[in-house]
Structures are given as C-alpha cells and as structure tokens.
Design a protein around this motif. Structure first.
Motif, PDB file in Angstrom:
ATOM      1  N   TYR A 285       0.833  -1.209   0.000  1.00 27.69           N
ATOM      2  CA  TYR A 285       0.000   0.000   0.000  1.00 27.69           C
ATOM      3  C   TYR A 285       0.864   1.255   0.000  1.00 27.69           C
ATOM      4  O   TYR A 285       0.619   2.197  -0.772  1.00 27.69           O
ATOM      5  N   ILE A 286       1.888   1.288   0.862  1.00 29.31           N
ATOM      6  CA  ILE A 286       2.733   2.479   0.954  1.00 29.31           C
ATOM      7  C   ILE A 286       3.559   2.658  -0.314  1.00 29.31           C
ATOM      8  O   ILE A 286       3.770   3.787  -0.779  1.00 29.31           O
ATOM      9  N   TYR A 287       4.032   1.560  -0.895  1.00 24.01           N
ATOM     10  CA  TYR A 287       4.739   1.654  -2.168  1.00 24.01           C
ATOM     11  C   TYR A 287       3.893   2.381  -3.208  1.00 24.01           C
ATOM     12  O   TYR A 287       4.340   3.322  -3.860  1.00 24.01           O
ATOM     13  N   LYS A 288       2.656   1.905  -3.374  1.00 21.36           N
ATOM     14  CA  LYS A 288       1.795   2.459  -4.420  1.00 21.36           C
ATOM     15  C   LYS A 288       1.388   3.899  -4.117  1.00 21.36           C
ATOM     16  O   LYS A 288       1.333   4.741  -5.019  1.00 21.36           O
ATOM     17  N   LEU A 289       1.105   4.209  -2.853  1.00 26.87           N
ATOM     18  CA  LEU A 289       0.704   5.570  -2.498  1.00 26.87           C
ATOM     19  C   LEU A 289       1.868   6.546  -2.682  1.00 26.87           C
ATOM     20  O   LEU A 289       1.662   7.694  -3.093  1.00 26.87           O
ATOM     21  N   THR A 290       3.077   6.095  -2.422  1.00 22.54           N
ATOM     22  CA  THR A 290       4.255   6.935  -2.647  1.00 22.54           C
ATOM     23  C   THR A 290       4.390   7.275  -4.127  1.00 22.54           C
ATOM     24  O   THR A 290       4.690   8.413  -4.493  1.00 22.54           O
ATOM     25  N   ARG A 291       4.157   6.284  -4.951  1.00 22.42           N
ATOM     26  CA  ARG A 291       4.242   6.529  -6.394  1.00 22.42           C
ATOM     27  C   ARG A 291       3.158   7.513  -6.841  1.00 22.42           C
ATOM     28  O   ARG A 291       3.416   8.401  -7.673  1.00 22.42           O
ATOM     29  N   TYR A 292       1.966   7.378  -6.282  1.00 19.32           N
ATOM     30  CA  TYR A 292       0.886   8.316  -6.620  1.00 19.32           C
ATOM     31  C   TYR A 292       1.274   9.733  -6.204  1.00 19.32           C
ATOM     32  O   TYR A 292       1.067  10.691  -6.968  1.00 19.32           O
ATOM     33  N   LEU A 293       1.843   9.888  -5.015  1.00 24.40           N
ATOM     34  CA  LEU A 293       2.295  11.199  -4.551  1.00 24.40           C
ATOM     35  C   LEU A 293       3.324  11.780  -5.510  1.00 24.40           C
ATOM     36  O   LEU A 293       3.228  12.958  -5.897  1.00 24.40           O
ATOM     37  N   TYR A 294       4.288  10.983  -5.897  1.00 24.04           N
ATOM     38  CA  TYR A 294       5.339  11.471  -6.795  1.00 24.04           C
ATOM     39  C   TYR A 294       4.748  11.894  -8.147  1.00 24.04           C
ATOM     40  O   TYR A 294       5.093  12.961  -8.673  1.00 24.04           O
ATOM     41  N   ASP A 295       3.848  11.094  -8.686  1.00 24.78           N
ATOM     42  CA  ASP A 295       3.239  11.425  -9.981  1.00 24.78           C
ATOM     43  C   ASP A 295       2.480  12.748  -9.922  1.00 24.78           C
ATOM     44  O   ASP A 295       2.494  13.536 -10.878  1.00 24.78           O
ATOM     45  N   GLN A 296       1.819  13.018  -8.791  1.00 29.69           N
ATOM     46  CA  GLN A 296       1.082  14.278  -8.654  1.00 29.69           C
ATOM     47  C   GLN A 296       2.032  15.460  -8.468  1.00 29.69           C
ATOM     48  O   GLN A 296       1.790  16.550  -9.005  1.00 29.69           O
ATOM     49  N   LEU A 297       3.104  15.262  -7.732  1.00 30.86           N
ATOM     50  CA  LEU A 297       4.077  16.336  -7.542  1.00 30.86           C
ATOM     51  C   LEU A 297       4.757  16.726  -8.851  1.00 30.86           C
ATOM     52  O   LEU A 297       5.152  17.886  -9.035  1.00 30.86           O
ATOM     53  N   LEU A 298       4.887  15.772  -9.761  1.00 27.69           N
ATOM     54  CA  LEU A 298       5.505  16.061 -11.058  1.00 27.69           C
ATOM     55  C   LEU A 298       4.730  17.116 -11.847  1.00 27.69           C
ATOM     56  O   LEU A 298       5.296  17.788 -12.714  1.00 27.69           O
ATOM     57  N   ASN A 299       3.444  17.267 -11.531  1.00 33.42           N
ATOM     58  CA  ASN A 299       2.602  18.224 -12.261  1.00 33.42           C
ATOM     59  C   ASN A 299       2.719  19.645 -11.730  1.00 33.42           C
ATOM     60  O   ASN A 299       2.053  20.547 -12.240  1.00 33.42           O
TER      61      ASN A 299
END
Length: 384
Positions: A285-299
């Motif tokens: 869960y934390i792996y995937k949520l971290t990736r989601y956070l990073y993808d949003q920060l890229l914007n």
C-alpha cells in the motif's frame, strides 16, 4: 545502481477511522517523524492503566504476574516480528538510547587504537553522533579511532563500491541505515552486508531500522546484521520505547531500573495491529501511495526534488519524498500548509545540509485524498 522496480499487489486500505487524531480534519504527512497511534493500541494502554498498573519484576502477586507476562509477551512479539531470538532483544527508550548502548557499553570495550569505523554523515544525526562522541571519548585517553565516511551517490543510495574499498582488516564497525529518512530509499542492505563480510568477516554491522520497521518486512537473520535498533513511535506505539537487537548475545543486564511498561505494552499491541493488517499489505500500500504522490508532484511547476524516488526513477517508493519550490523557503511553505492543517516536515530533518526541503512521509492511514489536498494547496501557492 540497484534495481528497485518490483511487482506489488494492488492493496486498498481504509484505516482512517482507526486513528482518532484524524477525526480533527487534518492531513497528517509527517509519519517519518512520528506515526499516529491507533485505537487498538490506545485501548490496550487504557486497559493497563485502569486494570493492572504495576511494576515489572517487583512483586509476588497477581498484578506482578500479569505485568511480567505482558512484558514477556511483547518481547516474544518483537523477536518474532524481526526473526530474532527472545534473549537477543532488550527494551530501550528509543533509537538514540540504543545507539548509545552500542557505542558506550559495547564498542568502547572492543575498539583498539587506530581501529576504524565507517559511517555516513548524511544519515540521521542520532545514527552518527554517538560514534563521533565515542571517538572524542577515546581522544581523552590518547587513543585514535578513525572514522571513514560512507558517501551517497547521485540517486540517494550508498556509494557501494567506494564503501567496500574502505573496508579493511582494521574496520571494526559499519553503521548503516535501512531506509533513509530523507531520501526514502532502501539502502540495499542485504547485498551490502554480504560484500562487507566477504571483505572482513569480523566487521560488525550496526543497522538503524527506524524508518523501515512497520513499513516493510525486517528480518535480522536474512540481513545478517550484528546490531539493529528502532523506536516504537515510528510504528504506532508511544514515544519513549525502543528495541535493541544484538546477534547471539543475551544482554538483559542493560535493562536497568523500572522499564517503560506503558511503552512496552503499546509496542506489543502495535505489533499485533500490524500483524492483523499484514506487513506485506502495508508494504504494498505504501509503495503504491508513494508513487501516486510522486506522480502528482511532477505536475507542479517550480518544484525541485531531493535525491530519492525522482533521481533513481523507482516505480515504487518507501513512503518518503522531499522537495522544495523555487522562490519560497521550506519554512514558508511549511507555515502555509500548517494553516490548511496539512502537517509535513519542514527545514530540519536531523541531517546535515537539508535545510530548505519539505519532507512528506506517508503511512497506512493516508489516502489519495490526502495527497490530492496537499497538491491542491501547493498549486494554489505556486499560482499566487
């Protein structure tokens, strides 16, 4: 650079209601500092305070038997949780206390003049300061302990070949971090320990697992480390309780005086809570949520990432991302986020040279909605 593209299950956890702090309409994104405490742990603490509050190993009655049993249960839970033997575990007041026991009560008596230690100056200050203080103590006795530096590469990992090149027959201790508290990377410990032991099998490995414990499976036998420690408040227990593991060593004599019984009970119940969810589910869960956070920060325009997930291009992450915005200090950004009841770590990470970054750290009670609220506020700041 190691490969960190790993396949993980798609796990959805809905655990906000387990954490009463989150009833206050806050977004808590500072779990690397301290995790929140779930109702399960709070209830266990209240049960102790209401029904069987007593001292440990200080009586011969039902209350004493109950407390002794609860402490011993927690010790077994900890041992099973990290795949250690029960006698290899002692309770401390936290990671700093554990590190000081290793340096003052163990390493002090095992180091000789001109012996060497390897550590990384970019690890947490509580990881490295006890060893610097030990070096100073030896200087007072006109003895020289050499501290060699472990370097960090451009991705945020240890510079492994350089590290191995510094291991020699005088290297007594290598001090490592499992998951970095700023870069959020797993530091390839298993492979690194193997290479160190091949170079000098007498070198002792000391591991700070404060940011990995409760997030990923930590197995001391599999990692083949000699000492490991962590704080309970990073894994849903209360503050003031920690664990020190020492391979093949029964050293309960270091548990002096009245222990933090409330903290020990909180730690045992925190492990029970983690076991109910499943450490592999938490990891996924934390792996995937971290990736989601990073993808949003890229914007976000004008964002600059620290080392970690952005530089190593991991498909997944370990719950920690640090970054900064152009034209605004981390303290200013932290203050604005605080006004929106979004709590992150600003400025000081207990690490040298990271003063102008914001750190966001996730745990199982966080959701994509928390990330979205953070991103919305940051975009508003950037656009205005």
């Amino acid at each position: 650079m190691k490969s960190c593209s790993i396949s993980h299950k798609d796990i959805n956890l809905d655990l906000k209601e387990d954490f009463p702090m989150l009833d206050k309409d806050i977004v808590y994104l500072d779990s690397s500092n301290t995790s929140l405490t779930p109702n399960y742990v709070i209830d266990k603490i209240n049960e102790y305070l209401k029904n069987y509050e007593y001292n440990y190993n200080r009586g011969n009655n039902d209350l004493s038997f109950k407390i002794n049993n609860e402490v011993n249960i927690t010790r077994r839970l900890v041992a099973e949780f990290i795949n250690a033997n029960v006698e290899e575990i002692i309770f401390t007041s936290g990671a700093t206390s554990s590190a000081n026991i290793i340096t003052s009560d163990i390493a002090f008596y095992n180091l000789n003049d001109n012996d060497e230690i390897l550590l990384c100056n970019l690890d947490h200050q509580s990881t490295i300061n006890p060893w610097i203080e030990l070096q100073d103590k030896f200087h007072k006795f006109n003895k020289n302990i050499i501290i060699n530096e472990i370097l960090i590469d451009v991705y945020g990992d240890y510079l492994e070949d350089d590290l191995i090149s510094k291991v020699n027959d005088k290297t007594k201790y290598v001090i490592l971090t499992h998951v970095h508290n700023v870069y959020g990377l797993e530091m390839n410990i298993k492979e690194l320990v193997k290479r160190i032991k091949e170079k000098n099998h007498n070198t002792k490995i000391v591991l700070d697992a404060s940011q990995s414990i409760g997030h990923i499976k930590v197995d001391v036998k599999d990692l083949d480390i000699d000492y490991m420690y962590f704080s309970g408040h990073k894994m849903f227990a209360t503050t003031g309780i920690g664990v020190l593991y020492s391979k093949g060593r029964d050293f309960k004599e270091y548990e002096k005086g009245t222990p933090n019984i409330l903290g020990i009970i909180s730690l045992g119940s925190a492990i029970e809570y983690i076991n109910k969810i499943g450490i592999s589910n938490i990891e996924d869960y934390i792996y995937k949520l971290t990736r989601y956070l990073y993808d949003q920060l890229l914007n976000i325009e004008k964002i600059n990432f620290n080392k970690g997930i952005s530089t190593c291009k991991c498909l997944l992450g370990y719950g920690i991302i640090s970054f900064r915005l152009n034209e605004i200090t981390s303290d200013e950004l932290n203050d604005i986020l605080n006004d929106y009841k979004i709590y992150v770590r600003g400025s000081n990470f207990c690490q040298v040279g990271q003063d102008n970054y914001i750190r966001v750290s996730l745990n199982i009670y966080n959701t994509k909605s928390d990330v979205d609220k953070l991103i919305k506020v940051i975009k508003h700041i950037v656009n205005n």
